[in-house]
Scaffold this motif. Structure first.
Motif, PDB file in Angstrom:
ATOM      1  N   HIS A 225       0.830  -1.204   0.000  1.00 25.32           N
ATOM      2  CA  HIS A 225       0.000   0.000   0.000  1.00 25.32           C
ATOM      3  C   HIS A 225       0.870   1.262   0.000  1.00 25.32           C
ATOM      4  N   LEU A 226       1.927   1.218   0.808  1.00 22.69           N
ATOM      5  CA  LEU A 226       2.835   2.363   0.891  1.00 22.69           C
ATOM      6  C   LEU A 226       3.589   2.557  -0.418  1.00 22.69           C
ATOM      7  N   ILE A 227       3.985   1.444  -1.040  1.00 21.42           N
ATOM      8  CA  ILE A 227       4.722   1.497  -2.314  1.00 21.42           C
ATOM      9  C   ILE A 227       3.860   2.154  -3.391  1.00 21.42           C
ATOM     10  N   LYS A 228       2.583   1.733  -3.455  1.00 15.21           N
ATOM     11  CA  LYS A 228       1.676   2.309  -4.457  1.00 15.21           C
ATOM     12  C   LYS A 228       1.356   3.760  -4.139  1.00 15.21           C
ATOM     13  N   LEU A 229       1.267   4.078  -2.854  1.00 13.49           N
ATOM     14  CA  LEU A 229       0.955   5.444  -2.451  1.00 13.49           C
ATOM     15  C   LEU A 229       2.034   6.424  -2.908  1.00 13.49           C
ATOM     16  N   PHE A 230       3.304   5.998  -2.781  1.00 16.40           N
ATOM     17  CA  PHE A 230       4.424   6.861  -3.169  1.00 16.40           C
ATOM     18  C   PHE A 230       4.911   6.596  -4.598  1.00 16.40           C
ATOM     19  N   SER A 231       4.165   5.766  -5.352  1.00 14.34           N
ATOM     20  CA  SER A 231       4.525   5.439  -6.751  1.00 14.34           C
ATOM     21  C   SER A 231       5.992   5.000  -6.858  1.00 14.34           C
ATOM     22  N   SER A 232       6.369   4.059  -5.975  1.00 15.10           N
ATOM     23  CA  SER A 232       7.778   3.621  -5.897  1.00 15.10           C
ATOM     24  C   SER A 232       8.020   2.300  -6.620  1.00 15.10           C
ATOM     25  N   GLU A 233       7.083   1.889  -7.484  1.00 16.08           N
ATOM     26  CA  GLU A 233       7.201   0.586  -8.143  1.00 16.08           C
ATOM     27  C   GLU A 233       8.482   0.477  -8.970  1.00 16.08           C
ATOM     28  N   ASN A 234       8.786   1.515  -9.730  1.00 14.43           N
ATOM     29  CA  ASN A 234       9.961   1.486 -10.600  1.00 14.43           C
ATOM     30  C   ASN A 234      11.258   1.414  -9.791  1.00 14.43           C
ATOM     31  N   PHE A 235      11.312   2.166  -8.704  1.00 12.87           N
ATOM     32  CA  PHE A 235      12.494   2.164  -7.840  1.00 12.87           C
ATOM     33  C   PHE A 235      12.731   0.776  -7.244  1.00 12.87           C
ATOM     34  N   LEU A 236      11.644   0.161  -6.752  1.00 11.74           N
ATOM     35  CA  LEU A 236      11.774  -1.165  -6.139  1.00 11.74           C
ATOM     36  C   LEU A 236      12.069  -2.235  -7.179  1.00 11.74           C
ATOM     37  N   TYR A 237      11.530  -2.054  -8.389  1.00 15.02           N
ATOM     38  CA  TYR A 237      11.823  -3.010  -9.465  1.00 15.02           C
ATOM     39  C   TYR A 237      13.320  -3.020  -9.780  1.00 15.02           C
ATOM     40  N   LYS A 238      13.908  -1.840  -9.858  1.00 14.78           N
ATOM     41  CA  LYS A 238      15.347  -1.730 -10.133  1.00 14.78           C
ATOM     42  C   LYS A 238      16.173  -2.354  -9.009  1.00 14.78           C
ATOM     43  N   LYS A 239      15.729  -2.107  -7.784  1.00 13.94           N
ATOM     44  CA  LYS A 239      16.423  -2.666  -6.629  1.00 13.94           C
ATOM     45  C   LYS A 239      16.342  -4.196  -6.631  1.00 13.94           C
ATOM     46  N   TYR A 240      15.145  -4.712  -6.931  1.00 11.54           N
ATOM     47  CA  TYR A 240      14.946  -6.160  -6.997  1.00 11.54           C
ATOM     48  C   TYR A 240      15.753  -6.784  -8.144  1.00 11.54           C
ATOM     49  N   LYS A 241      15.759  -6.089  -9.272  1.00 16.41           N
ATOM     50  CA  LYS A 241      16.503  -6.582 -10.439  1.00 16.41           C
ATOM     51  C   LYS A 241      18.000  -6.698 -10.128  1.00 16.41           C
TER      52      LYS A 241
END
Length: 565
Positions: A225-241
């Motif tokens: 919920h927090l990730i979507k709230l701050f639109s951090s999907e791209n940042f976390l995707y890069k980190k996960y990658k």
């Protein structure tokens, strides 16, 4: 390797009869595997006699009548060569079944031991270790140990026993040729031991990366919920990658070492065949070996040990993984647990609480508070307030016996808290944390969980919900008390979760109830009513309220304010 041995001894002794049966089946299966091989050599000898007659008497092969004795002998040999492997297959099935089922039993035992130990550990342990790490110990690490005590142990025992039997049979046929043939085997073992030391750090890095990935995914799912709230999907995707690429590269490194090891094993086993061909052919031409069937037997013996040697690579990887997993699990078991001595006091609790010069240090570095003293008698209300970080929650957790490492004295009914039996003491208190947690179950079961150790009737659940002022809202749900609320009550509001947690604490009818800032999302009017109920209906229970806002509490017996250092 000694660590592997000492760890596995306990479980091997526990299931000694099953392991003994497994070893016995390995011996019997290998006897049946080798039994038809001499008949291959004898069959070749008979075929040689027949073809010699063709050449000697110039008889057409299609017109040649094989003597009855030779016909019967070849039929018998053919039956032996074809039938015995069938029996061997049945024995191997039971052999594998014995080792695999035993390893599953051991896996179950280890998982139960780890889970039981998890429940005995202090809260400080859970603060220092990620959820991914804890899950990996219970899943990945135990799976590696299961593979080591199951298929890997079976294959290595099978290889050792088969090698001994094969070498005995080869020496029986021709001693000098056997010595030539086994020359590559010791060299192979030395190389394998040398390469093995490069596997350990790579496998260790891979297992550590698995923990990082598990922790990342767990945190991602919890904070979606927090990730979507701050639109951090791209940042976390890069980190996960980045994490996954690192994990991939480590696996590629392991695969390279693995491929090299496999190639070396195949190379040396291939050389064994070349040595048979060269030295065996030379001895046959010189007349030292009379029958060509002996060479055929040598080739068959070497081919039989190819598969056990080929999976030696997998066995080594499994052993290294198990070695790291056992090290991690042993480190985990060394963590000291909270006091669970069954011989400690189980005296009836009334609710008097005393702190006498209590000091608490977090991580042996910083004092949370020093020489704290207060006393509250049973049935009274204590308010603990103060600035953020002053140690309010720590006091609540000390009262609940979550921490044992403190200086000074904490007395419950004039008896040291450390002298109380942990489980007995916890049955007599309730602690409502500021961090609400609900199970992915029905509302009814979440409330009843507060008194899981004794039989709960539905009216008690309904009454607890009513006293926590959540009953009317529960009834409005489609399935009422049987509504599934999802992970950590995801379908509920924060205020609803806080009141369900409060109902869970009330149903226990505790002698001491500790409320740790669990009214933050409840409106002022309901807060006052809940506190009024607690003081009226639980007049024989000691109430400890930890809060930053005391405006809704009008009636209390003791209040103290904590300051930060």
């Amino acid at each position: 390797m000694m660590r592997l041995f000492w760890f596995s001894t306990k479980y091997i002794l526990k299931y000694k009869y099953r392991f003994f049966l497994g070893c016995l089946l390995i011996i019997i299966s290998n006897i049946f595997t080798l039994l038809p091989i001499p008949y291959i050599g004898k069959s070749i000898k008979i075929i040689k006699i027949i073809f010699s007659d063709f050449v000697k008497h110039k008889i057409d092969i299609f017109q040649y009548n094989t003597p009855n004795k030779l016909k019967i002998t070849i039929v018998i040999y053919a039956i032996i060569i074809s039938i015995i492997p069938m029996f061997c297959g049945i024995i191997k099935y039971h052999m594998r079944q014995c080792f695999m089922t035993t390893s599953r039993m051991i896996e179950c035992d280890i998982k139960n031991e780890i889970f039981a130990h998890y429940q005995k550990l202090n809260l400080s342990f859970y603060k220092e270790h990620s959820t991914g790490d804890l899950i990996n110990r219970l899943t990945e690490d135990v799976a590696h140990i299961r593979q080591y005590l199951g298929p890997a142990l079976m294959y290595i025992l099978n290889l050792i026993i088969l090698l001994i039997m094969v070498f005995i049979q080869m020496f029986r046929l021709n001693k000098s040729l056997s010595l030539y043939v086994i020359i590559p085997i010791p060299i192979l073992c030395i190389i394998v031991c040398y390469i093995r030391k490069y596997l350990f750090p790579t496998i260790k890095n891979i297992q550590e990366n698995k923990i990082i990935i598990s922790s990342f995914i767990q945190e991602f799912c919890s904070g979606i919920h927090l990730i979507k709230l701050f639109s951090s999907e791209n940042f976390l995707y890069k980190k996960y990658k980045k994490i996954i690429i690192n994990y991939k590269n480590q696996h590629i490194t392991l695969s390279k070492v693995n491929t090299i090891l496999s190639s070396i094993i195949i190379f040396f086993l291939g050389n064994c065949n070349i040595l048979i061909l060269f030295f065996g052919g030379k001895k046959f031409l010189n007349g030292e070996i009379k029958e060509i069937g002996i060479l055929a037997e040598f080739f068959t013996y070497i081919n039989i040990i190819i598969f056990p040697f080929f999976i030696l690579n997998w066995i080594i990887l499994t052993f290294e993984k198990a070695k790291i997993s056992i090290k991690r699990i042993n480190q985990f078991f060394k963590n000291t647990s909270i006091s669970i001595n069954k011989h400690l006091i189980k005296k009836k609790i009334y609710g008097k609480i005393q702190f006498i010069n209590v000091s608490f240090i977090y991580n042996q570095k910083q004092y949370i508070f020093k020489k704290l003293s207060f006393s509250i008698t049973k049935g009274k209300t204590l308010i603990i307030t103060g600035k953020t970080g002053s140690g309010k929650t720590t006091i609540g957790k000390l009262m609940s016996k979550f921490y044992d490492s403190y200086c000074g004295k904490i007395l419950i009914d004039n008896i040291s808290l450390k002298n109380y039996s942990l489980y007995f003491f916890r049955k007599n208190i309730s602690y409502v944390s500021q961090e609400t947690y609900l199970f992915s179950d029905t509302i009814y079961n979440n409330i009843a969980f507060g008194s899981i150790n004794k039989k709960i009737y539905p009216y008690q659940v309904y009454e607890a919900a009513k006293n926590a002022m959540i009953d009317q809202e529960i009834i409005q749900f489609k399935n009422g008390y049987h509504t599934i609320i999802g992970k950590n009550g995801i379908t509920l509001s924060v205020g609803q979760k806080q009141r369900i947690c409060l109902a869970r604490a009330i149903i226990k009818n505790p002698k001491i109830i500790i409320l740790d800032d669990n009214f933050s999302a409840i409106d002022f009017f309901k807060k006052k009513l809940i506190i009024h109920f607690l003081q009226k209906k639980m007049k024989n229970s000691t109430i400890v309220i930890i809060t930053n806002d005391i405006s809704y509490i009008s009636n209390f017996d003791l209040l103290f304010f904590l300051k930060t250092k």
